[in-house]
Motif scaffolding. Structure first.
Motif, PDB file in Angstrom:
ATOM      1  N   CYS A 100      22.314  -0.130  -1.758  1.00  0.00           N
ATOM      2  CA  CYS A 100      20.939   0.153  -1.341  1.00  0.00           C
ATOM      3  C   CYS A 100      19.970  -0.276  -2.436  1.00  0.00           C
ATOM      4  N   MET A 101      18.812  -0.789  -2.014  1.00  0.00           N
ATOM      5  CA  MET A 101      17.782  -1.186  -2.965  1.00  0.00           C
ATOM      6  C   MET A 101      17.372  -0.014  -3.852  1.00  0.00           C
ATOM      7  N   LEU A 102      17.133  -0.326  -5.120  1.00  0.00           N
ATOM      8  CA  LEU A 102      16.693   0.701  -6.068  1.00  0.00           C
ATOM      9  C   LEU A 102      15.450   1.434  -5.585  1.00  0.00           C
ATOM     10  N   THR A 103      14.557   0.701  -4.944  1.00  0.00           N
ATOM     11  CA  THR A 103      13.300   1.296  -4.503  1.00  0.00           C
ATOM     12  C   THR A 103      13.476   2.213  -3.301  1.00  0.00           C
ATOM     13  N   LEU A 104      14.576   2.067  -2.569  1.00  0.00           N
ATOM     14  CA  LEU A 104      14.816   2.853  -1.364  1.00  0.00           C
ATOM     15  C   LEU A 104      15.802   4.000  -1.576  1.00  0.00           C
ATOM     16  N   PRO A 168       2.601  -3.522   3.015  1.00  0.00           N
ATOM     17  CA  PRO A 168       2.216  -3.215   1.632  1.00  0.00           C
ATOM     18  C   PRO A 168       0.941  -2.374   1.585  1.00  0.00           C
ATOM     19  N   TYR A 169       0.809  -1.576   0.546  1.00  0.00           N
ATOM     20  CA  TYR A 169      -0.400  -0.793   0.346  1.00  0.00           C
ATOM     21  C   TYR A 169      -0.680  -0.657  -1.144  1.00  0.00           C
ATOM     22  N   VAL A 170      -1.811  -0.084  -1.472  1.00  0.00           N
ATOM     23  CA  VAL A 170      -2.260   0.050  -2.858  1.00  0.00           C
ATOM     24  C   VAL A 170      -2.121   1.502  -3.291  1.00  0.00           C
ATOM     25  N   LEU A 171      -1.693   1.697  -4.524  1.00  0.00           N
ATOM     26  CA  LEU A 171      -1.530   3.035  -5.077  1.00  0.00           C
ATOM     27  C   LEU A 171      -2.390   3.148  -6.332  1.00  0.00           C
ATOM     28  N   VAL A 244       7.134   1.008  -0.085  1.00  0.00           N
ATOM     29  CA  VAL A 244       7.812   2.279   0.155  1.00  0.00           C
ATOM     30  C   VAL A 244       6.831   3.422  -0.060  1.00  0.00           C
ATOM     31  N   ARG A 245       6.762   4.355   0.896  1.00  0.00           N
ATOM     32  CA  ARG A 245       5.891   5.515   0.746  1.00  0.00           C
ATOM     33  C   ARG A 245       6.701   6.799   0.776  1.00  0.00           C
ATOM     34  N   PRO A 246       6.967   7.397  -0.395  1.00  0.00           N
ATOM     35  CA  PRO A 246       7.665   8.694  -0.431  1.00  0.00           C
ATOM     36  C   PRO A 246       6.838   9.773   0.254  1.00  0.00           C
ATOM     37  N   ARG A 247       7.500  10.833   0.677  1.00  0.00           N
ATOM     38  CA  ARG A 247       6.772  11.931   1.315  1.00  0.00           C
ATOM     39  C   ARG A 247       5.877  12.669   0.332  1.00  0.00           C
TER      40      ARG A 247
END
Length: 318
Positions: A100-104, A168-171, A244-247
């Protein structure tokens, strides 16, 4: 024959990692047990398998290299006995190695794997995390049976079944001047410091968005670890681009992050189930793929805000 498959498993772990310490972490077995198994094999087979380097791990001897290949082949055959057995019964059983991807992985893998093993008690899942290139290499070298990765520059020998698109989004931090906005463009961000996710292919994906718009980002820092980036952003170092958007909207230090929509209709990343082309899928692998389709979709992703819910929340806020 006075050695077991367990001895071979310990030897393979040490041979592939080049370290008793790393082998211990990989297979969750004590270091003395691995060292004892290696010594037993060397005595039983009458060959030296490793050269021991003081404080620098192990390196395989020529004989060790040959025996490593044979040991891996023998272990694969032994594991295939479970596959053969499961194909002749209605029971799903055996061992599956999932990449699994590190980011996921921190969000998806715990719930996905636990729920699968709860549904199929005779199945064992082993997970490995890595970047896109490492996972593809793992599939090719049969270290992985299946991987959850992105549709980024996939070679022809990798087959991907898409599950869900992640735009994609901005953080930014909650004190960033743009934090009160709902949408921002790359042009508005181009002079702001970018904290770049520095992973193979993911890095190129984000930089290509600027290139497409004829812009040059101002990269202030890089990291291959998403949590480092989130914490840097939360502390005001700059902004970042993510899919990726964590909860949770909190960084690991407790500071809050704010998500902004990215204007411009940029290509999303697609999460998918990847396997090596032409691989014969066991009943166990087929069951896991079905499980992934059930648990990962536009409406639900373990540990994450799914795109459908995210879009609805965005409309309500807007």
């Amino acid at each position: 024959m006075r050695f077991t498959l367990r001895h071979l498993e310990y030897f393979v772990a040490a041979g592939e990692t080049g370290s008793v310490t790393l082998a211990s972490e990989r297979i969750n077995i004590s270091q003395p047990s691995i060292s004892t198994a290696i010594s037993h094999l060397e005595t039983e087979l009458g060959v030296q398998l490793f050269v021991r380097h003081h404080a620098q791990g192990l390196s395989l001897t020529p004989a060790g290299h040959r025996l490593l290949r044979e040991a891996k082949s023998l272990l694969d055959q032994a594991h295939n006995l479970y596959t053969v057995a499961s194909e002749t019964t209605t029971e799903v059983r055996g061992e599956l190695t999932v990449g699994c991807m590190l980011t996921l992985a921190p969000m998806i893998i715990p719930e996905l794997c636990h729920s699968f093993m709860a549904s199929f008690p005779r199945a064992m899942l082993r997970q490995q995390e890595g970047n896109q290139e490492e996972l593809i290499d793992g599939l090719r070298r049969a270290k992985l049976d299946v991987a959850l990765l992105y549709d980024l520059q996939l070679p022809k020998d990798i087959v991907l079944e898409g599950l869900v698109d992640l735009p994609p989004y901005v953080l930014v931090s909650e004190i960033h001047p743009m934090a009160t906005r709902t949408t921002v463009s790359l042009k508005e961000l181009s002079d702001e410091p970018l904290i770049l996710l520095d992973l193979p292919l993911s890095r190129e994906y984000f930089l290509a968005m600027f290139e497409r718009d004829g812009l040059q980002p101002r990269i202030a820092a890089r990291s291959a670890y998403p949590d480092v980036i989130r914490t840097m952003v939360a502390n005001g170092y700059g902004y970042t681009l993510v899919n990726v958007r964590p909860r949770s909207d909190l960084a690991l230090d407790g500071r809050r992050l704010v998500r902004l929509r990215l204007a411009g209709g940029h290509r999303p990343m697609k999460i998918g189930i990847a396997t090596l082309d032409g691989v014969q899928k066991s009943r166990l692998l087929q069951a896991f793929e079905t499980h992934c389709r059930t648990y990962i979709s536009d409406g639900y992703i373990p540990g994450m805000v799914p795109p459908r819910l995210d879009a609805r929340i965005g409309e309500e806020v807007g």
